[in-house]
Design an enzyme around this catalytic site. Sequence first.
Site, PDB file in Angstrom:
ATOM      1  N   LYS A 162       0.822  -1.215   0.000  1.00  0.00           N
ATOM      2  CA  LYS A 162       0.000   0.000   0.000  1.00  0.00           C
ATOM      3  C   LYS A 162       0.863   1.275   0.000  1.00  0.00           C
ATOM      4  O   LYS A 162       2.074   1.199   0.184  1.00  0.00           O
ATOM      5  CB  LYS A 162      -0.972  -0.030   1.185  1.00  0.00           C
ATOM      6  CG  LYS A 162      -1.960  -1.221   1.108  1.00  0.00           C
ATOM      7  CD  LYS A 162      -3.039  -1.015   0.062  1.00  0.00           C
ATOM      8  CE  LYS A 162      -3.807  -2.221  -0.450  1.00  0.00           C
ATOM      9  NZ  LYS A 162      -4.418  -3.147   0.446  1.00  0.00           N
TER      10      LYS A 162
HETATM   11  C1  LIG Z   1      -5.507  -4.259   0.779  1.00  0.00           C
HETATM   12  C2  LIG Z   1      -6.978  -4.100   0.801  1.00  0.00           C
HETATM   13  C3  LIG Z   1      -7.745  -4.402   1.924  1.00  0.00           C
HETATM   14  C4  LIG Z   1      -7.199  -5.148   3.105  1.00  0.00           C
HETATM   15  O1  LIG Z   1      -6.171  -4.512   3.710  1.00  0.00           O
HETATM   16  P1  LIG Z   1      -5.369  -5.275   4.877  1.00  0.00           P
HETATM   17  O2  LIG Z   1      -4.652  -4.189   5.572  1.00  0.00           O
HETATM   18  O3  LIG Z   1      -4.462  -6.247   4.178  1.00  0.00           O
HETATM   19  O4  LIG Z   1      -6.365  -5.956   5.729  1.00  0.00           O
HETATM   20  C5  LIG Z   1      -9.085  -4.084   1.931  1.00  0.00           C
HETATM   21  N1  LIG Z   1      -9.661  -3.521   0.860  1.00  0.00           N
HETATM   22  C6  LIG Z   1      -8.973  -3.251  -0.259  1.00  0.00           C
HETATM   23  C7  LIG Z   1      -9.671  -2.603  -1.402  1.00  0.00           C
HETATM   24  C8  LIG Z   1      -7.612  -3.555  -0.341  1.00  0.00           C
HETATM   25  O5  LIG Z   1      -6.935  -3.324  -1.463  1.00  0.00           O
END
Ligand SMILES: *Cc1c(COP(=O)(O)O)cnc(C)c1O
Length: 386
Positions: free
Chosen positions: A185
């Site tokens: 991210k």
């Molecule tokens: C990465 C992601 C999540 C989950 O994030 P985590 O921190 O791994 O739980 C949820 N929604 C979307 C759209 C994502 O891309």
Amino acid sequence: MPRAEFLPFARPVIGEEEIAEVVDTLRSGWITTGPKTKSFEGAFKEFLGAPGALALNSCTAGLHTALVTLGVGPGDEVITTPMTFAASVNVIEHVGARPVLVDVEEDTLNIDPVAIEAAVTSRTKVILPVHYAGHPVELDAVFEIAKTHGLAVLEDAAHALPAKYNGRTIGSGSNPAAFSFYATKNLTTGEGGMLTGNPEFLERARVVSLHGMSRDAWKRYAKGGSWFYEVIEPGYKYNMTDIQAALGLWQLRRLGDFQERRRAIVAAYNSAFGQHRTFEVPTERENVEHAWHLYVLRLNLEAITVDRDRFIDELAKRNIGASVHFIPIHLHPFYRDKYGFAPGDFPVAHKNYKRIVSLPLHPGLSEADVSHVIEAVTDVADTFSR
Ligand SMILES: *Cc1c(COP(=O)(O)O)cnc(C)c1O
């Protein structure tokens, strides 16, 4: 000249400051939720201009905690998008509610407010929009529907750090929004997440996210802390550690530079692919600031003799990593079978799924990396031109 080494689709950028801060945490004697988590919450809240922030161990935890805190359960419906990661929808199943999927808009691939309105029933409790790729959802329309029908809005802001809609920063509102600090991210703590929203809501969410223990349970081993606590509901174990927060504090300081680099890469991709007959470049509407978590290129399949899967294989042969965001929820066996979905039930999502390719987009990409991506993508399109 083809690239010698494989370029991964994503890679975190971790500086010496992050490393030193983690080491400092390890030496400090306090490695789980403590002073650094508190300070990261404060810095994040300030950065967004949010009314409050609750640090957790993932975005999934944030979404789940928010649904529990909103009191969503069996018999309730939550309206969301098929163009998302499974976590956004799994959490609806976790609370025993029914996910109601509606189709997306052609340009942004974000949830379509017209389709939301059509899907509202007497059982609808929450609208769960996802800011796909970092492009904000049409929030004015979503909040209008929510207001009319008395619904809560829980934003999946996993991609939307930082992004703006009509001048307002995503996550700065009083409704809950969940951010992700997963390894790929825009800001990473390895694993981690943040729930923003109004302080009273977050106070209840904090209890839900830590065993259902009343009071600031994490303080109980610190000086002045008390051994006493009471469990007021069977909560979860979703707290962020200070080791994660140590990374987050420095990642947040770097975020401005990261975003500048992301925008420069996007500009280079747009100018390389914008006029090519095989490609459709991503949209950025006038009223938003895009977080550019993902660069989702769309293929005009009529212009080439290969499909999207082969296109990605050909990129890999040229040492370029690419991905697909996302396999729409209704195609996954669990959801397909439980709700009897057919591929064409969400035609815009399905049609676009077959032609999307996410290209590498991270601040660590060099000028040479960006040129290699552009050369490889153009070469595959030209080699297989129809
Ligand atoms: C990465 C992601 C999540 C989950 O994030 P985590 O921190 O791994 O739980 C949820 N929604 C979307 C759209 C994502 O891309």
